[in-house]
Design an enzyme around this catalytic site. Structure first.
Site, mmCIF file in Angstrom:
data_model
loop_
_atom_site.group_PDB
_atom_site.id
_atom_site.type_symbol
_atom_site.label_atom_id
_atom_site.label_comp_id
_atom_site.label_asym_id
_atom_site.label_seq_id
_atom_site.Cartn_x
_atom_site.Cartn_y
_atom_site.Cartn_z
ATOM 1 N N GLU A 192 0.707 0.174 -5.508
ATOM 2 C CA GLU A 192 -0.519 1.029 -4.889
ATOM 3 C C GLU A 192 -1.773 0.760 -6.160
ATOM 4 O OE1 GLU A 192 -1.455 3.337 -2.737
ATOM 5 O OE2 GLU A 192 -3.335 3.196 -3.704
ATOM 6 N N ASP A 251 -4.364 -5.040 -7.626
ATOM 7 C CA ASP A 251 -5.043 -5.335 -6.406
ATOM 8 C C ASP A 251 -4.135 -6.190 -5.486
ATOM 9 O OD1 ASP A 251 -8.093 -5.375 -5.449
ATOM 10 O OD2 ASP A 251 -7.227 -7.238 -5.066
ATOM 11 N N CYS A 297 0.899 -1.336 -0.067
ATOM 12 C CA CYS A 297 -0.009 0.020 0.115
ATOM 13 C C CYS A 297 1.180 1.407 0.085
ATOM 14 C CB CYS A 297 -0.808 0.074 1.507
ATOM 15 S SG CYS A 297 -1.670 -1.697 1.647
ATOM 16 N N ALA A 298 1.494 1.600 -1.245
ATOM 17 C CA ALA A 298 2.686 2.670 -1.098
ATOM 18 C C ALA A 298 2.512 3.937 -1.442
ATOM 19 C CB ALA A 298 3.680 2.071 -2.149
ATOM 20 N N CYS A 351 -2.214 3.964 10.696
ATOM 21 C CA CYS A 351 -2.040 5.388 11.531
ATOM 22 C C CYS A 351 -3.335 5.610 12.309
ATOM 23 C CB CYS A 351 -1.715 6.526 10.689
ATOM 24 S SG CYS A 351 -3.022 6.812 9.551
ATOM 25 N N PRO A 373 1.706 7.824 -0.873
ATOM 26 C CA PRO A 373 2.476 8.418 -2.008
ATOM 27 C C PRO A 373 4.126 8.038 -1.849
ATOM 28 C CG PRO A 373 2.122 9.793 -0.109
ATOM 29 C CD PRO A 373 1.461 8.703 0.170
ATOM 30 N N LYS A 424 6.916 5.123 2.990
ATOM 31 C CA LYS A 424 7.573 3.927 3.361
ATOM 32 C C LYS A 424 8.467 3.493 2.220
ATOM 33 C CE LYS A 424 4.682 3.825 7.123
ATOM 34 N NZ LYS A 424 3.872 5.132 6.621
HETATM 35 N N1 SAM Z 1 2.553 3.674 2.588
HETATM 36 C C1 SAM Z 1 2.221 4.971 2.253
HETATM 37 C C2 SAM Z 1 3.354 5.828 2.655
HETATM 38 O O1 SAM Z 1 4.084 5.607 3.590
HETATM 39 O O2 SAM Z 1 3.403 6.986 1.919
HETATM 40 C C3 SAM Z 1 0.882 5.564 2.625
HETATM 41 C C4 SAM Z 1 -0.133 4.422 2.573
HETATM 42 S S1 SAM Z 1 -1.868 4.536 3.229
HETATM 43 C C5 SAM Z 1 -1.768 4.720 4.820
HETATM 44 C C6 SAM Z 1 -2.613 3.398 2.436
HETATM 45 C C7 SAM Z 1 -2.560 3.141 1.029
HETATM 46 O O3 SAM Z 1 -3.697 2.045 0.704
HETATM 47 C C8 SAM Z 1 -3.456 4.373 0.128
HETATM 48 O O4 SAM Z 1 -2.341 4.656 -0.943
HETATM 49 C C9 SAM Z 1 -4.522 3.657 -0.361
HETATM 50 O O5 SAM Z 1 -4.802 4.196 -1.612
HETATM 51 C C10 SAM Z 1 -4.419 2.110 -0.414
HETATM 52 N N2 SAM Z 1 -5.300 1.244 -0.609
HETATM 53 C C11 SAM Z 1 -7.054 1.697 -0.425
HETATM 54 N N3 SAM Z 1 -7.547 0.541 -0.530
HETATM 55 C C12 SAM Z 1 -6.565 -0.578 -0.463
HETATM 56 C C13 SAM Z 1 -6.788 -1.889 -0.737
HETATM 57 N N4 SAM Z 1 -8.188 -2.440 -0.849
HETATM 58 N N5 SAM Z 1 -5.770 -2.590 -1.035
HETATM 59 C C14 SAM Z 1 -4.605 -2.102 -0.950
HETATM 60 N N6 SAM Z 1 -4.293 -0.822 -0.940
HETATM 61 C C15 SAM Z 1 -5.284 -0.065 -0.627
#
Ligand code: SAM
Length: 468
Positions: free
Chosen positions: A146, A173, A122-123, A243, A125, A128
């Site tokens: 993403e 996905d 879940c990368a 978070c 922007p 991480k």
């Molecule tokens: N890891 C990122 C960073 O450190 O910059 C922040 C990630 S944010 C907490 C969670 C991410 O999961 C978002 O970019 C979101 O679009 C994505 N997301 C949303 N639904 C999801 C899903 N069903 N499966 C996987 N990722 C998903």
């Protein structure tokens, strides 16, 4: 002061505060006070790949380090990052301090000196991912994924600015990774969550919070973890973070990982002065780590690590079938590339649409495998195109440390650098001719082309600074 607490505790969702009463480390009085104070913490993580050039800048001055991070620093106040060319150059990433603990979790979970295949699921922007890339060895592969299409652009941009060659950005996905059973050594799931940990930074999120959404997030987190788990190799490491302060999204999910996915919990060593709270999940006893803004300088964060049971290598016959497999650059194209890239021996140069990309040679088969199974948005570094034996360099190449010392450059002052980043016309007093790097503080911002009567600005249009 008391009045302030009362006002704010009305603002923070009452049902969240009630639900946290029994959660370890939660102290309602100091928690609400720190939210009421309005105090903001700003931190950045310096790019180790561009660190040497930072001497003499504000970033090299004695800033307070983030205690659990090698390259993280607190800034005394929040500057205008847009007005700092070094921000655009990928010299640092603005990242919330608590989440930098991922570095420590990775270091304590596995041997980072080896060649690892790591997935950041879940990368976007890219906070991480840029951290993970910085702690991995050169021979390691990072797949930065993403699922949401509209968020992949910013992820690719941040990975490009970081200058990394060993990263593949995908737009899939979680369940698509089931085509790669047992492939990854490490998977990081920084899960989408209800976001209460960022209330201090983003008070507008308070009104969007609901207990019902916490339930929805919990279900989604379980689904994501269940979908991705088969692509982790036996003995591999899963790191889960949110978070959110909610027990359901944190410790309960740890219970789910241990009981439903056959993984064992990892316990991390903490220094007492970090004030990170170790918790244990009620059913499984799995360890988790809570970051509270009233206990440390950072936002709300939760992280937990697991090892997948089993230690047998899967000898997996992965499907490589791919009609559109990337072809190699020609000999003539390589000759043109060699004039610009210092050491070509470590890389494979492959045709990608009209461009040629550089990818670590030791990881070439991995790229072919990923290409056959996933939707790749960006792989390695786009070097450019070769036209009439000359490399027309891509912006991505400028952001890396791959360039030969013979490539001409111009060190711009701050105003010229900002004009360049706005994609305006610029003037440079230079004897260089042709493709030239525009640098600020010895860090490249991008390409210009010096012609006899003018200078062409090749900063990517989509990334230009829009304000004056
Ligand atoms: N890891 C990122 C960073 O450190 O910059 C922040 C990630 S944010 C907490 C969670 C991410 O999961 C978002 O970019 C979101 O679009 C994505 N997301 C949303 N639904 C999801 C899903 N069903 N499966 C996987 N990722 C998903």
């Amino acid at each position: 002061m008391l009045i302030k607490y009362i006002n704010l505790s009305q603002q923070l969702p009452a049902s969240l505060l009630t639900s946290l009463q029994t959660v370890k480390g939660f102290d309602e009085k100091t928690f609400t006070a720190v939210h009421a104070s309005g105090a903001q913490v700003t931190s950045v993580r310096i790019n180790p790949g561009k660190k040497n050039e930072l001497s003499g800048t504000q970033l090299a001055e004695s800033l307070e380090p983030v205690p659990w991070s090698s390259d993280g620093y607190y800034l005394p106040e929040r500057p205008s990052f847009t007005a700092d060319p070094l921000f655009h150059a990928g010299a640092y990433y603005v990242q919330e301090a608590s989440s930098m603990f991922l570095e420590e979790a990775l270091k304590q979970s596995c041997d980072l000196s080896g060649a690892l295949r790591v997935l950041d699921l879940c990368a976007a922007p890219g906070g991480k991912s840029t951290l993970i890339q910085s702690v991995l060895s050169e021979d390691s592969l990072l797949v930065s994924n993403e699922v949401i299409k509209t968020r992949v652009g910013i992820l690719s941009e941040n990975i490009t600015k970081w200058g990394a060659v060993n990263v593949v950005v995908t737009n899939n996905d979680p369940r698509d990774f089931q085509k790669l059973p047992g492939y990854f050594d490490v998977i990081v799931v920084d899960a989408p969550c209800s976001g209460s940990g960022l209330f201090r930074k983003d008070p507008a999120a308070i009104s969007e919070w609901s207990a019902a959404n916490v339930q929805l997030c919990t279900q989604r987190q379980e689904r994501i973890l269940a979908d991705i788990f088969s692509s982790l190799k036996p003995g591999g490491i899963l790191i889960y973070s949110t978070c959110s302060y909610s027990y359901e999204e944190d410790e309960s999910i740890c219970d789910f990982v241990v009981s439903s996915l056959s993984a064992t919990s990892l316990r991390y060593q903490l220094k007492p002065e970090w004030n990170i709270v170790e918790t244990t999940a009620a059913r499984s006893g799995a360890f988790g780590y809570r970051f509270y803004p009233d206990r440390l300088k950072g936002e709300g964060f939760f992280i937990a690590g697991f090892r997948k049971q089993g230690d047998e290598e899967i000898t997996q016959a992965y499907s490589f079938k791919n009609k559109n497999q990337l072809s190699r650059a020609t000999k003539d194209e390589l000759e043109a590339i060699k004039k610009v890239i210092a050491d070509v021996s470590r890389f494979s140069f492959l045709k990608w649409q009209e461009n040629i990309l550089a990818f670590p040679a030791s990881l070439q088969d991995d790229l072919f495998l990923l290409q056959a199974n996933l939707y790749i948005k960006k792989a390695g570094v786009s070097v450019g195109t070769v036209i009439k034996a000359e490399l027309i360099p891509d912006h991505e190449l400028a952001m890396t440390g791959l360039l030969s010392a013979d490539v001409p450059y111009y060190n711009a002052d701050k105003e010229t650098a900002l004009q360049y980043l706005r994609r305006h016309d610029i003037k440079c007093d230079t004897a260089a001719k042709g493709w030239t790097l525009l640098r600020y503080n010895n860090i490249a911002l991008g390409w210009i082309k010096v012609l006899s009567n003018r200078i062409n600005n090749y900063y990517p249009k989509d990334w230009r600074i829009l304000n004056k």
